[in-house]
Design a protein around this motif. Structure first.
Motif, PDB file in Angstrom:
ATOM      1  N   SER A 104      15.615  56.112  70.850  1.00 19.66           N
ATOM      2  CA  SER A 104      15.697  56.551  72.119  1.00 19.66           C
ATOM      3  C   SER A 104      14.423  56.858  72.906  1.00 19.66           C
ATOM      4  O   SER A 104      13.674  56.833  72.401  1.00 19.66           O
ATOM      5  CB  SER A 104      16.764  57.906  72.224  1.00 19.66           C
ATOM      6  OG  SER A 104      16.453  58.715  73.363  1.00 19.66           O
ATOM      7  N   PRO A 105      14.405  56.891  74.188  1.00 14.32           N
ATOM      8  CA  PRO A 105      13.390  57.034  75.004  1.00 14.32           C
ATOM      9  C   PRO A 105      13.137  58.577  74.696  1.00 14.32           C
ATOM     10  O   PRO A 105      13.938  59.413  74.221  1.00 14.32           O
ATOM     11  CB  PRO A 105      14.025  57.039  76.396  1.00 14.32           C
ATOM     12  CG  PRO A 105      15.015  56.338  76.545  1.00 14.32           C
ATOM     13  CD  PRO A 105      15.690  56.491  75.226  1.00 14.32           C
ATOM     14  N   GLY A 106      11.928  58.939  74.619  1.00 16.64           N
ATOM     15  CA  GLY A 106      11.545  60.475  74.697  1.00 16.64           C
ATOM     16  C   GLY A 106      12.369  61.309  75.501  1.00 16.64           C
ATOM     17  O   GLY A 106      12.429  61.102  76.680  1.00 16.64           O
ATOM     18  N   PHE A 107      12.739  62.673  74.970  1.00 20.03           N
ATOM     19  CA  PHE A 107      13.562  63.426  75.749  1.00 20.03           C
ATOM     20  C   PHE A 107      12.530  63.991  76.910  1.00 20.03           C
ATOM     21  O   PHE A 107      11.333  64.286  76.808  1.00 20.03           O
ATOM     22  CB  PHE A 107      14.108  64.622  75.037  1.00 20.03           C
ATOM     23  CG  PHE A 107      14.957  64.142  73.950  1.00 20.03           C
ATOM     24  CD1 PHE A 107      16.000  63.105  74.340  1.00 20.03           C
ATOM     25  CD2 PHE A 107      15.067  64.845  72.677  1.00 20.03           C
ATOM     26  CE1 PHE A 107      16.628  62.543  73.352  1.00 20.03           C
ATOM     27  CE2 PHE A 107      15.828  64.191  71.689  1.00 20.03           C
ATOM     28  CZ  PHE A 107      16.882  63.206  72.034  1.00 20.03           C
ATOM     29  N   VAL A 108      13.012  64.442  78.246  1.00 17.08           N
ATOM     30  CA  VAL A 108      12.316  64.990  79.288  1.00 17.08           C
ATOM     31  C   VAL A 108      13.101  66.278  79.564  1.00 17.08           C
ATOM     32  O   VAL A 108      14.131  66.252  80.328  1.00 17.08           O
ATOM     33  CB  VAL A 108      12.205  64.083  80.499  1.00 17.08           C
ATOM     34  CG1 VAL A 108      11.665  64.544  81.463  1.00 17.08           C
ATOM     35  CG2 VAL A 108      11.487  62.839  79.982  1.00 17.08           C
ATOM     36  N   ASP A 109      12.373  67.367  79.417  1.00 17.76           N
ATOM     37  CA  ASP A 109      12.827  68.537  79.669  1.00 17.76           C
ATOM     38  C   ASP A 109      12.293  69.422  80.864  1.00 17.76           C
ATOM     39  O   ASP A 109      11.092  69.648  80.869  1.00 17.76           O
ATOM     40  CB  ASP A 109      12.820  69.666  78.821  1.00 17.76           C
ATOM     41  CG  ASP A 109      13.702  70.878  78.759  1.00 17.76           C
ATOM     42  OD1 ASP A 109      14.263  71.166  80.058  1.00 17.76           O
ATOM     43  OD2 ASP A 109      13.757  71.949  77.758  1.00 17.76           O
ATOM     44  N   ILE A 110      13.057  69.120  82.077  1.00 13.51           N
ATOM     45  CA  ILE A 110      12.219  69.862  83.491  1.00 13.51           C
ATOM     46  C   ILE A 110      12.828  71.160  83.599  1.00 13.51           C
ATOM     47  O   ILE A 110      12.367  71.543  84.740  1.00 13.51           O
ATOM     48  CB  ILE A 110      12.826  68.811  84.603  1.00 13.51           C
ATOM     49  CG1 ILE A 110      14.368  68.771  84.867  1.00 13.51           C
ATOM     50  CG2 ILE A 110      12.387  67.425  84.330  1.00 13.51           C
ATOM     51  CD1 ILE A 110      14.908  68.113  86.138  1.00 13.51           C
TER      52      ILE A 110
ATOM     53  N   GLY B  81       0.376  67.680  72.119  1.00 12.70           N
ATOM     54  CA  GLY B  81       1.786  67.746  72.168  1.00 12.70           C
ATOM     55  C   GLY B  81       2.352  66.929  73.373  1.00 12.70           C
ATOM     56  O   GLY B  81       1.962  66.104  73.823  1.00 12.70           O
ATOM     57  N   ALA B  82       3.730  67.558  73.663  1.00  8.82           N
ATOM     58  CA  ALA B  82       4.420  66.808  74.850  1.00  8.82           C
ATOM     59  C   ALA B  82       3.499  67.061  75.999  1.00  8.82           C
ATOM     60  O   ALA B  82       2.749  67.927  76.411  1.00  8.82           O
ATOM     61  CB  ALA B  82       5.680  67.345  74.881  1.00  8.82           C
TER      62      ALA B  82
ATOM     63  N   LEU C 224       7.551  68.714  70.780  1.00 11.57           N
ATOM     64  CA  LEU C 224       7.294  67.257  70.167  1.00 11.57           C
ATOM     65  C   LEU C 224       8.190  67.074  69.004  1.00 11.57           C
ATOM     66  O   LEU C 224       8.761  66.033  68.604  1.00 11.57           O
ATOM     67  CB  LEU C 224       5.690  66.758  69.908  1.00 11.57           C
ATOM     68  CG  LEU C 224       5.144  65.909  70.901  1.00 11.57           C
ATOM     69  CD1 LEU C 224       3.736  65.658  70.189  1.00 11.57           C
ATOM     70  CD2 LEU C 224       5.754  64.920  71.528  1.00 11.57           C
ATOM     71  N   THR C 225       8.311  68.275  67.978  1.00 12.88           N
ATOM     72  CA  THR C 225       8.987  68.040  66.957  1.00 12.88           C
ATOM     73  C   THR C 225      10.325  68.281  67.082  1.00 12.88           C
ATOM     74  O   THR C 225      11.104  67.661  66.101  1.00 12.88           O
ATOM     75  CB  THR C 225       8.507  69.474  66.064  1.00 12.88           C
ATOM     76  OG1 THR C 225       9.189  70.607  66.514  1.00 12.88           O
ATOM     77  CG2 THR C 225       7.024  69.503  66.075  1.00 12.88           C
ATOM     78  N   GLU C 226      10.740  68.488  68.398  1.00 14.59           N
ATOM     79  CA  GLU C 226      12.118  68.313  68.602  1.00 14.59           C
ATOM     80  C   GLU C 226      12.520  67.136  69.408  1.00 14.59           C
ATOM     81  O   GLU C 226      13.651  67.174  70.038  1.00 14.59           O
ATOM     82  CB  GLU C 226      12.713  69.513  69.555  1.00 14.59           C
ATOM     83  CG  GLU C 226      12.163  70.865  68.661  1.00 14.59           C
ATOM     84  CD  GLU C 226      13.462  70.961  67.727  1.00 14.59           C
ATOM     85  OE1 GLU C 226      14.227  70.264  67.202  1.00 14.59           O
ATOM     86  OE2 GLU C 226      13.023  72.030  66.655  1.00 14.59           O
ATOM     87  N   GLY C 227      11.739  66.216  69.655  1.00 14.72           N
ATOM     88  CA  GLY C 227      11.788  64.844  70.412  1.00 14.72           C
ATOM     89  C   GLY C 227      11.635  65.104  71.860  1.00 14.72           C
ATOM     90  O   GLY C 227      11.890  63.879  72.421  1.00 14.72           O
TER      91      GLY C 227
ATOM     92  N   ILE D 233       7.577  59.475  68.688  1.00 14.73           N
ATOM     93  CA  ILE D 233       6.182  58.690  68.826  1.00 14.73           C
ATOM     94  C   ILE D 233       5.963  59.027  70.201  1.00 14.73           C
ATOM     95  O   ILE D 233       6.768  59.046  71.254  1.00 14.73           O
ATOM     96  CB  ILE D 233       6.576  56.934  68.831  1.00 14.73           C
ATOM     97  CG1 ILE D 233       6.645  56.805  67.488  1.00 14.73           C
ATOM     98  CG2 ILE D 233       5.327  56.243  69.582  1.00 14.73           C
ATOM     99  CD1 ILE D 233       7.153  55.278  67.125  1.00 14.73           C
ATOM    100  N   HIS D 234       4.623  59.657  70.608  1.00 12.42           N
ATOM    101  CA  HIS D 234       4.222  59.890  71.928  1.00 12.42           C
ATOM    102  C   HIS D 234       3.039  59.350  72.081  1.00 12.42           C
ATOM    103  O   HIS D 234       2.083  59.282  71.271  1.00 12.42           O
ATOM    104  CB  HIS D 234       4.045  61.356  71.888  1.00 12.42           C
ATOM    105  CG  HIS D 234       3.392  62.071  73.143  1.00 12.42           C
ATOM    106  ND1 HIS D 234       4.145  61.796  74.389  1.00 12.42           N
ATOM    107  CD2 HIS D 234       2.610  62.906  73.433  1.00 12.42           C
ATOM    108  CE1 HIS D 234       3.483  62.305  75.358  1.00 12.42           C
ATOM    109  NE2 HIS D 234       2.505  63.142  74.592  1.00 12.42           N
ATOM    110  N   ASN D 235       2.994  58.758  73.523  1.00 11.96           N
ATOM    111  CA  ASN D 235       1.610  58.139  73.795  1.00 11.96           C
ATOM    112  C   ASN D 235       1.360  57.014  72.696  1.00 11.96           C
ATOM    113  O   ASN D 235       0.052  56.720  72.576  1.00 11.96           O
ATOM    114  CB  ASN D 235       0.730  58.776  74.010  1.00 11.96           C
ATOM    115  CG  ASN D 235       0.706  59.604  75.327  1.00 11.96           C
ATOM    116  OD1 ASN D 235       1.301  59.111  76.309  1.00 11.96           O
ATOM    117  ND2 ASN D 235       0.035  60.923  75.409  1.00 11.96           N
ATOM    118  N   GLY D 236       2.205  56.344  72.241  1.00  9.28           N
ATOM    119  CA  GLY D 236       2.157  55.185  71.224  1.00  9.28           C
ATOM    120  C   GLY D 236       1.439  55.591  69.815  1.00  9.28           C
ATOM    121  O   GLY D 236       1.328  54.772  69.121  1.00  9.28           O
TER     122      GLY D 236
END
Length: 378
Positions: free
Chosen positions: A48-54, A116-117, A80-83, A368-371
């Motif tokens: 999935s794409p990384g989750f985005v919490d606004i 982190g995120a 990040l540990t929670e996606g 995976i974050h920023n590759g």
């Protein structure tokens, strides 16, 4: 890095078999039979794409209103540990001096990112809300909508404010919407607005609604209320807290069906108690008690959540929400609300390589974050 043999949500959020190649911090290729160095077998997994919490106030003992890099850094590392690969630290209705300090720190974390995120901007939940619908917001710090005051905050912070919550029925509310909507998303929140007032607010520029159902007038067959206005206006997107506590599963199914897959935005609205054991905590200068994961003020008022987007996605899938809509509501839809849909929110060539790898039970296997693979739960 090449992720091999995965089932991915493609750019249209359809599930299909494909490999994903990552070069640097970007997705470089998507297809079948991709070869290269550092191949990772994702057989049996969904990407999935990384989750985005606004809309998130805090977690693991940290809160945006602490006004420190340490607090934002703790949040970013845990998320990040929670996606969650991108988020908007969210303030409460607190004194303006505290909001200014928090905005300054958020800006610093955008310019000099902690590990982190990614910090994508700030969300201001208040102080321009209704005292009658304040929920867990502190009444003494509530202010009348003042667009000039907001403009000062916006300019001082370097334009990092992505969302501002407000109650349109308050004195000066409709004028506030007209002046502020060109700067950022204006969101209906903590409001006594009836159907007509909410519709007028949408016409004046509100396009977003904060935690639908909570702290607003509900849907009644003779009094449609703010909720009815949202259902009746296709230009408005709505946040939903999907922890199974704030909104009953049956109501979530109704709302997701009525709003459709492009208008639902999953948020955590989590507080510093998220990721922590039950017990005493704090939110917006008020004492909070957490029992069985449910956060309440002394008088029993619900005080934010202790959930995260990954838990909420799983809740929605168990509740019968279409998987495609659940994932889209945690990724592309929130990314669009903060103007970053060209950068994050979907799996497309050229976009940032923020990815969540989940097994068949929707548990996180890796992030995976920023590759870079930053979390491995296998």
């Amino acid at each position: 890095m090449i992720l091999k043999n995965a089932t991915i949500f493609d750019e249209n959020f359809e599930l299909r078999k494909a490999d994903i190649a990552v070069c640097g911090d970007r997705i470089s290729r998507i297809g079948n039979g991709l070869e290269g160095d550092d191949c990772r077998d994702c057989s049996g997994c969904v990407v999935s794409p990384g989750f985005v919490d606004i809309h998130i106030h805090g977690c693991v003992g940290a809160d945006t209103c602490d006004g420190t890099r340490e607090a934002i850094g703790k949040m970013a590392a845990h998320l990040l540990t929670e996606g969650v690969t991108s988020f908007c630290p969210t303030t409460m209705t607190v004194p303006l001096t505290q909001i200014r300090k928090a905005l300054s720190v958020v800006r610093d974390c955008m310019e000099h990112p902690p590990k982190g995120a990614a910090v994508c901007g700030a969300n201001l939940e208040g102080p321009y809300i209704s005292a009658e619908r304040r929920g867990a917001q502190k009444e003494t710090d509530i202010r009348k909508p003042d667009w000039k005051e907001f403009r000062e905050l916006y300019q001082e912070s370097g334009g990092i404010i992505k969302l501002i919550d407000m109650a349109p029925e308050c004195e000066g509310g409709q004028e506030f919407i007209r002046y502020v909507s060109p700067y950022c998303r204006v969101s209906l929140a903590h409001t006594e607005a009836d159907y007509g007032t909410a519709k007028q607010a949408f016409q004046n520029g509100i396009t977003h609604v904060t935690h639908l159902f909570n702290a607003m007038t509900g849907l009644h067959h003779r009094k449609p209320g703010a909720v009815g206005a949202v259902f009746d206006d296709s230009s408005v997107r709505a946040e939903l807290i999907c922890d199974g506590f704030h909104i009953a599963p049956a109501v979530l199914r109704i709302a997701f069906r009525q709003l459709g897959e492009d208008r639902t935005v999953i948020i955590s609205d989590s507080m510093r108690a998220a990721g922590m054991p039950d017990g005493e905590s704090e939110l917006g200068g008020q004492k909070v008690f957490v029992k069985n994961g449910q956060a309440r003020l002394v008088d029993g008022t619900i005080a934010g959540s202790t959930a995260n987007l990954h838990q909420e996605v799983k809740n929605l899938i168990r509740s019968g929400i279409p998987v495609r809509q659940a994932i889209k509501s945690a990724t592309m839809n929130p990314a669009r609300e903060i103007g970053l849909e060209q950068e994050i929110g979907s799996i497309q060539v050229g976009k940032r390589a923020d990815l969540v790898i989940m097994n068949q039970n929707w548990d996180i296997a890796a992030v995976i974050h920023n590759g870079w693979q930053v979390q491995n739960n296998t």
